[in-house]
Write an enzyme that holds these catalytic residues in place. Structure first.
Site, mmCIF file in Angstrom:
data_model
loop_
_atom_site.group_PDB
_atom_site.id
_atom_site.type_symbol
_atom_site.label_atom_id
_atom_site.label_comp_id
_atom_site.label_asym_id
_atom_site.label_seq_id
_atom_site.Cartn_x
_atom_site.Cartn_y
_atom_site.Cartn_z
ATOM 1 N N GLU A 94 0.809 -1.217 0.000
ATOM 2 C CA GLU A 94 0.000 0.000 0.000
ATOM 3 C C GLU A 94 0.845 1.270 0.000
ATOM 4 O OE1 GLU A 94 -3.076 0.286 -0.420
ATOM 5 O OE2 GLU A 94 -4.034 -1.602 0.144
ATOM 6 N N GLU A 125 7.299 -21.617 7.746
ATOM 7 C CA GLU A 125 7.392 -20.776 8.932
ATOM 8 C C GLU A 125 8.367 -21.336 9.962
ATOM 9 O OE1 GLU A 125 4.248 -21.677 12.318
ATOM 10 O OE2 GLU A 125 3.251 -20.960 10.518
#
Length: 311
Positions: A94, A125
């Site tokens: 963004e 992960e």
């Protein structure tokens, strides 16, 4: 890349985490009317801003440290897995349209790479080595910042990213939702927003995810304010890449200057569509090249450029 942790010891570790706690009073939630479940969720979410508020001093200290380094050309890098990683990628993506940053200035790394944005990548992960490799590909320098994001605060990818970045001399921030987390301990700036057990046991995309989103909003937005990407509360570095943003650009110039539509169109044309430059040409009465020079000399801070120009 597969985890080698003993399942029993990992289960024991998870049972100590607030974010994984079981709430017996909610064991019959699936039998409730939909509206009651919605009320429960809404009530749970209402406590998240208060938990963030308790960590505002730590957040502000991290922002100041990040902004200082980014002003020298450093980058902001988020690193996380699952929901935490996706939130980092979202915040990073963004920044170019909102603040006209180069895509390389704010970067989101997610364990397992872009594929992990939409599907689970098994074992990603659990790998500190993968985090080190992802960061090495960016060629970190001391002015960069790495923000590890993990609800549990124990995710190896996030912890490994922070440990590796700190060893390379970069600034490190650890954002977690449990107290005394390995992630916050590993980072220079530890931010632990404790939102409590989730409505659905261990589903940290809920309150923990909301808390992480709020903190990431602050890290990027306030840093960009400090870097002169805004003028007051106007997004004067907005990148006008579509019709909506072009209309927003004209509205921002109007709000900042009070100029007529014709004056705004003329200024934006002369400024090559750059909102900051257009505002400077109108308020200070300078031409496009002069506006560009003043902004460059002021490090992109419109308020400082206006002061120099006497606007």
């Amino acid at each position: 890349m597969t985890s080698t942790s003993d399942p029993r010891s990992l289960r024991t570790e998870l049972e100590t985490l607030t974010t994984e706690a079981f709430r017996p009073e909610l064991a019959g939630i699936d039998r409730l009317p939909t509206l009651d479940i919605a009320r429960l969720m809404n009530g749970e979410d209402s406590g998240v801003p208060g938990a963030v508020a308790e960590r505002l001093p730590q957040i502000a200290a991290a922002v100041d440290a990040v902004a200082e380094r980014m002003a020298r050309g450093g980058r902001l890098v988020y690193a996380g897995a699952g929901t935490a990683g996706r939130l980092g990628v979202l915040d990073a993506s963004e920044c170019p349209p909102t603040f006209n940053t180069d895509p390389s200035q704010v970067v989101g790394l997610i364990a397992g790479g872009p594929e992990a944005m939409v599907t689970s990548v098994e074992g990603a992960e659990d790998s500190k080595e993968l985090a080190r490799a992802d960061l090495d590909a960016l060629k970190l320098v001391p002015d960069d910042t790495v923000v590890g994001v993990s609800a549990s605060g124990r995710t190896p990818y996030a912890v490994g990213a922070v440990e590796h970045a700190r060893a390379l001399g970069a600034l490190t921030v650890g954002l977690a939702c449990n107290r005394d987390s390995a992630l916050a301990t590993a980072a220079e700036h530890g931010i632990e927003v404790v939102v409590g057990p989730e409505l659905l046991t261990g589903s940290t995309r809920l309150k923990a995810g909301t808390a992480q989103k709020l903190v990431l909003n602050m890290l990027s937005t306030i840093t960009m304010i400090r870097l002169g990407k805004t003028y007051g509360n106007l997004m004067v570095d907005v990148r006008a890449s579509n019709d909506k943003l072009r209309a927003r650009s004209r509205r921002i110039v109007a709000l900042a200057t009070g100029a007529t539509d014709e004056e705004i169109e003329t200024a934006l044309t002369e400024a090559g569509g750059e909102v900051k430059n257009a505002i400077l040409t109108i308020v200070a009465g300078v031409d496009g090249p002069t506006a560009a020079r003043l902004l460059e000399e002021s490090g992109g801070h419109l308020r400082a450029a206006l002061a120099v120009a006497g606007g």
